[in-house]
Design an enzyme around this catalytic site. Structure first.
Site: not given
Length: 384
Positions: A90, A132, A138, A163, A237-240, A363
């Site tokens: 996943r 990261t 964070s 990564i 936006g990508c992380l969400n 994330e």
């Protein structure tokens, strides 16, 4: 076994059910036969990448450029079924589709989209998302990787950590500080100065690949810049998108653990009867089922909001925090029901439990999502 109590299909469309069944078949027939061996040997089966692309799973929530254009709930169901086999797969779909491909699709030029997205959707190419850093995952605003103008192009210097897929990738979405704030760059991984080194000492996500990344005087042309991503809103936006997949995926790992516990409770006998015939075990199973069902219903609710275009970052944080936290608790309860055998690879529970500790961290940790939710509740910022 869980389906005997929780009839999720009654809440889904025929198309959504078809996506879920396709993903469950792939997980069952391709991933599960070798996943315990792959986890033990730290082996990533690259041959699955093209198969995932052929199934339409890569960037499936995007439209055009060879992407399936599926709905948010369909994408979530695929994440659930793949993570029921292993979080690593996943995660692959999330890194490829929700991070790398979403960055290009949302923020890239038409030329960038045409160059990269069809191959990524087909699984002919692999992408990674380099945000990261070791100094503070964070706090991406504190990143030290820089991109400075170098004639007509850019010179990127810095390092990244954890990564996913970086050593396998054909293209990296690299986020760096510039004189105009954080910007994203598409860096072909054969570019001189780009070095990705797999992290070897992992006790979690062992059938997946995460890397340390060095960017030593990496020169890229002007058209490597993602034109429509400015500031941290780009990577966030990508992380969400990726967090939404986790909301669903973690419940897949939880379901796998719950199914293992149910099966064991029916077959393991103590004091002359199956342990599933005791009140204590039935109470544990009932509590596990309730939390699993609540988690999936929350994921479904968030999916419907996403399809309506009204899903907020705070709502995604509620889902990510709840799904991973409850999945870990379900896995812990399953391990207890399995007794000593629960720590062996005869059952998937310890593998899921180990993987979920990584899912809990990436994330956004529990604490970060608690602060996101707290800020939404109070309108006060506790991050600093």
């Amino acid at each position: 076994m869980v389906d005997a109590v929780f009839d999720l299909d009654a809440l889904l469309s025929a198309e959504e059910i078809a996506w879920a069944r396709k993903a469950r078949a792939f997980a069952t027939n391709r991933i599960l036969p070798t996943i315990e061996e792959d986890f033990e040997n730290k082996h990533f089966r690259r041959e699955f990448v093209a198969e995932l692309g052929a199934a339409g799973f890569l960037g499936m929530h995007l439209t055009g450029y060879g992407c399936a254009g599926a709905g948010a709930v369909s994408y979530g169901l695929v994440c659930l079924e793949l993570e029921a086999a292993d979080s690593g797969w996943r995660t692959f779909v999330s890194v490829q589709g929700s991070l790398a491909m979403s960055a290009i699709h949302q923020y890239g030029s038409e030329e960038q989209k045409q160059r990269w997205l069809p191959g990524l959707a087909a699984g002919e190419l692999i992408g990674c998302f380099a945000l990261t850093e070791a100094g503070g995952g964070s706090d991406p605003a504190a990143m030290t990787t820089t991109a400075t103008r170098d004639g007509a192009g850019w010179l990127i210097e810095g390092s990244k950590r954890w990564i996913g897929l970086a050593s396998l990738a054909d293209v990296a979405v690299v986020w760096a500080q510039t004189d105009a704030g954080v910007r994203g760059f598409l860096v072909p991984t054969h570019t001189p100065g780009f070095t990705a080194t797999p992290i070897e000492n992992k006790l979690s996500m062992r059938a997946s690949v995460q890397c340390d990344l060095r960017l030593d005087a990496v020169r890229v042309p002007a058209d490597a810049l993602l034109p429509d991503a400015a500031g941290l809103s780009g990577p966030f936006g990508c992380l969400n998108e990726a967090r939404f997949g986790i909301v669903w995926g973690a419940m897949g790992a939880a379901r796998s653990c719950l199914d293992a516990a149910i099966l064991r409770s029916e077959t393991r006998e103590v004091f002359g009867k199956p342990i599933g015939a005791t009140q204590l075990i039935q109470a544990k199973l009932a509590d596990m089922l309730v939390e699993y069902e609540k988690g999936v219903l929350l994921a479904l609710h968030l999916g419907r909001l996403k399809e309506q275009g009204t899903l907020t970052p705070a709502q995604i944080s509620v889902g990510k925090l709840n799904s991973v936290r409850e999945a870990i608790r379900i896995a812990q309860s399953a391990r207890a029901i399995l007794g000593g055998d629960g720590i062996t690879s005869e059952f998937p529970v310890m593998r899921h439990l180990a993987n979920l500790e990584s899912v809990r961290t990436y994330e956004g940790t529990d604490e970060i999502h608690q602060l996101v939710i707290g800020r939404a509740l109070t309108d006060l910022n506790a991050f600093s």
